[in-house]
Design an enzyme around this catalytic site. Structure first.
Site, mmCIF file in Angstrom:
data_model
loop_
_atom_site.group_PDB
_atom_site.id
_atom_site.type_symbol
_atom_site.label_atom_id
_atom_site.label_comp_id
_atom_site.label_asym_id
_atom_site.label_seq_id
_atom_site.Cartn_x
_atom_site.Cartn_y
_atom_site.Cartn_z
ATOM 1 N N ASN A 179 1.170 -0.935 -0.232
ATOM 2 C CA ASN A 179 -0.062 0.245 -0.251
ATOM 3 C C ASN A 179 1.191 1.203 0.049
ATOM 4 O O ASN A 179 0.005 2.323 -0.325
ATOM 5 C CB ASN A 179 -0.781 0.171 1.268
ATOM 6 C CG ASN A 179 -0.369 -0.475 2.744
ATOM 7 O OD1 ASN A 179 0.667 -1.112 2.431
ATOM 8 N ND2 ASN A 179 -0.191 0.440 3.817
ATOM 9 N N ASP A 204 6.404 -6.517 -1.350
ATOM 10 C CA ASP A 204 5.111 -7.097 -2.114
ATOM 11 C C ASP A 204 5.741 -8.039 -3.350
ATOM 12 O O ASP A 204 6.077 -6.166 -3.822
ATOM 13 C CB ASP A 204 4.029 -5.910 -1.275
ATOM 14 C CG ASP A 204 3.150 -7.491 -2.030
ATOM 15 O OD1 ASP A 204 1.963 -7.525 -2.923
ATOM 16 O OD2 ASP A 204 2.214 -7.668 -0.674
ATOM 17 N N GLU A 275 4.335 -3.281 12.914
ATOM 18 C CA GLU A 275 3.577 -2.301 12.092
ATOM 19 C C GLU A 275 2.157 -2.759 11.588
ATOM 20 O O GLU A 275 2.088 -3.602 10.760
ATOM 21 C CB GLU A 275 3.482 -1.130 11.564
ATOM 22 C CG GLU A 275 2.405 -0.038 11.836
ATOM 23 C CD GLU A 275 2.615 0.955 10.580
ATOM 24 O OE1 GLU A 275 2.443 0.990 9.348
ATOM 25 O OE2 GLU A 275 3.265 2.094 11.203
ATOM 26 N N CYS A 309 -2.645 2.335 6.687
ATOM 27 C CA CYS A 309 -2.971 1.648 7.739
ATOM 28 C C CYS A 309 -3.440 2.368 9.061
ATOM 29 O O CYS A 309 -4.170 2.342 9.981
ATOM 30 C CB CYS A 309 -1.608 1.025 8.006
ATOM 31 S SG CYS A 309 -0.283 2.283 8.001
ATOM 32 N N GLU A 407 -10.193 -4.397 10.320
ATOM 33 C CA GLU A 407 -10.500 -3.275 9.219
ATOM 34 C C GLU A 407 -10.786 -3.605 7.910
ATOM 35 O O GLU A 407 -10.425 -4.819 6.913
ATOM 36 C CB GLU A 407 -8.822 -4.102 9.707
ATOM 37 C CG GLU A 407 -8.431 -2.762 8.520
ATOM 38 C CD GLU A 407 -6.501 -2.572 8.647
ATOM 39 O OE1 GLU A 407 -6.097 -1.580 8.866
ATOM 40 O OE2 GLU A 407 -6.008 -3.747 8.555
#
Length: 540
Positions: A179, A204, A275, A309, A407
């Site tokens: 992200n 990623d 995180e 996030c 979430e």
């Protein structure tokens, strides 16, 4: 524009007759030389193909890393780390400062890559460029001060000379998500390098080019290439290989996987910095400026299409302001321009993948089916891009609905009302997570007082997330299920070090002699007692 659009998802509860406007503009082109970036990957395994969420088209083919490739990456990183750690801190810092300049000079390339791989609007991709530069500059300036030997109070003043020394941990393993492919790589790798470490990094698979671009600029800035190794592959395959070999593990991702990473690191007795997830609240107190609160909530909830996030997914508004806030917020949300263009016209970009689209759609559909009210948005927009989704505002979201506690990680927000500040704090804290929060108030003192009561590692007053995130001199980390440790600030660099205390004793011994009559021990005891009483009286 050629797309491989999926069939449009069902519009929950019928939805509005008209949707968000579409911004004109074509997706950015792959920068020249981008395909060559994959040559940096340590990989001899099968090849996988990455595609752009903006178009559904191929961006690059990447060779995945085998266990032997990961072993080689760590071996080369360890060999390079020793001479790197032996350099003066100023030499290492100079590389980061040159990287700062290169990132700003070549930002158009980085913006194109971030947009193509992560799907976000260009205005949100800019945040990543600026964040990398801020991190590079901060740790280049702060490293020497944070890493220098420090005098500490000794057991006895004057007689005990005590120093704290810092040493790099060795090779840091970094597993970063899709992200924020630049920001979340830089905030881990750059301070690790500044502290004298090497890094083996698994970005990623969807956003390999962005991470490889940043690594290439670091090498151009003077970083020895072996110090920053890039390996490739799915997290379930390559992630454990990285975390199983590193001297310290940095992971950003889901709480479920974070628990597994922490357990793997704990079994090896190496530290981990995590995180993880969030379900972040935003509070609008009864003295808030509504115009500022609405615009702040738009940014807090919908930046990067909510795939952030620290974005807000729960908005709590004081009863006195609730109806007017909701009216303005819904109206403003409906005006946001959706687009996949490589310009600055779009307010919101795309979701990153079919999986994200499925999750976001499922959360909205479930809430509406169970009685929530959808005020705007909530529709798939394949006419704009394969995974574009209209920002959605709901009320009546209650326990039992998926989006109440899970979430969502998309442009979806639930608005609730509250009566008192105590109730607002209780609602904000009614979650397993504790990553980020926001408080909007006309009184800075009142806003900060409420912020201090929220169980989260970061709380912004009259801002969604940038105030804390941009304050890189201060630490930021999650509480509860949102993680362990954190990035930024002194802790963001010192976590990549081992600490050693060296103390030299002069004069009076700190223990009585083991020979001689007992009277000697009694005399030593009296001297030490007198010394402690003196220290107490003198405020030492």
């Amino acid at each position: 524009m050629t797309t491989t659009a999926r069939p449009s998802h069902a519009d929950p509860a019928g939805g509005p007759a008209t949707g968000n406007p579409a911004a004109a503009g074509r997706p950015p082109a792959l920068p020249a030389g981008a395909a060559a970036l994959v040559e940096q990957v340590r990989g001899t395994g099968p090849t996988f193909t990455a595609t752009s969420p903006l178009t559904g088209e191929r961006t690059v083919d990447v060779t995945s890393s085998t266990p032997a490739d990961v072993d080689s990456a760590f071996a080369d990183a360890r060999a390079a780390q020793r001479p790197w750690a032996g350099l003066p801190v100023a030499r290492r810092a100079a590389v980061l400062l040159r990287l700062h300049d290169l990132v700003l000079d070549r930002q158009a390339e980085g913006l194109d890559l971030v947009q193509l791989e992560a799907g976000k609007a260009r205005r949100h991709a800019v945040e990543e460029i600026l964040d990398v530069a801020i991190n590079a500059r901060h740790y280049a300036r702060a490293a020497a001060r944070l890493l220098r030997p420090r005098r500490r109070a000794g057991a006895l003043p004057v007689l005990t000379r005590t120093r704290e020394l810092r040493f790099p941990v060795g090779v840091v393993g970094v597993v970063s998500p899709w992200n924020y492919p630049l920001s979340l790589a830089a905030s881990e790798v750059l301070p690790a390098l500044a502290a004298g470490n090497a890094a083996v990094h698994r970005p990623d698979p969807a956003t390999m080019l962005s991470a490889l671009w940043l690594r290439a600029l670091a090498v151009e800035a003077g970083l020895p290439p072996a110090l920053w190794q890039i390996v490739a592959g799915e997290g379930s395959d390559v992630g454990p290989l990285v975390t199983g070999r590193a001297d310290l593990v940095c992971f950003t991702g889901s709480t479920r996987v974070g628990r597994e990473v922490a357990a793997q690191a704990a079994r090896r007795l190496v530290p981990s910095s995590l995180e993880l997830g969030g379900k972040n609240p935003l509070l609008v107190l009864d003295d808030a400026d509504l115009d500022r609160a609405v615009e702040g909530a738009i940014r807090a909830c919908f930046a990067s299409a909510g795939q952030l996030c620290v974005s807000a997914e729960r908005v709590y508004v004081a009863d006195r302001l609730h109806d007017e806030f909701l009216r303005r917020f819904v109206a403003r949300t409906g005006t946001l321009r959706l687009g996949v263009g490589g310009d600055f016209d779009a307010d919101l970009g795309s979701l990153a993948s079919a999986r994200q689209l499925d999750t976001v759609t499922a959360h909205v559909t479930d809430a509406v089916a169970r009685g929530a009210t959808l005020h705007t948005g909530g529709r798939h927009r394949p006419d704009i891009g394969p995974y574009v989704f209209e920002p959605a505002v709901l009320t009546g979201v209650v326990p039992g609905m998926r989006m109440h506690a899970e979430e969502t990680f998309g442009p979806v927000v639930a608005v609730h009302r509250f009566d008192t500040d105590d109730e607002a704090v209780a609602l904000a804290n009614d979650t397993a997570y504790g990553l980020n929060a926001s408080v909007f108030s006309g009184s800075g003192a009142r806003g900060e007082a409420v912020a201090a009561r929220i169980d989260a590692g970061a709380v912004n007053v009259n801002d969604g997330y940038s105030a804390v995130w941009g304050s890189v001199d201060a630490p930021m980390g999650g509480w509860k299920d949102s993680g362990l440790g954190g990035r930024h600030g002194a802790d963001g660099l010192l976590r990549f070090t081992r600490v050693k205390t060296v103390a030299r004793q002069r004069g009076l011994d700190l223990a009585p002699a083991y020979h001689g009559p007992g009277a000697h021990t009694a005399a030593w005891t009296r001297r030490m007692t007198a010394a402690l009483r003196l220290l107490r009286r003198t405020g030492r």
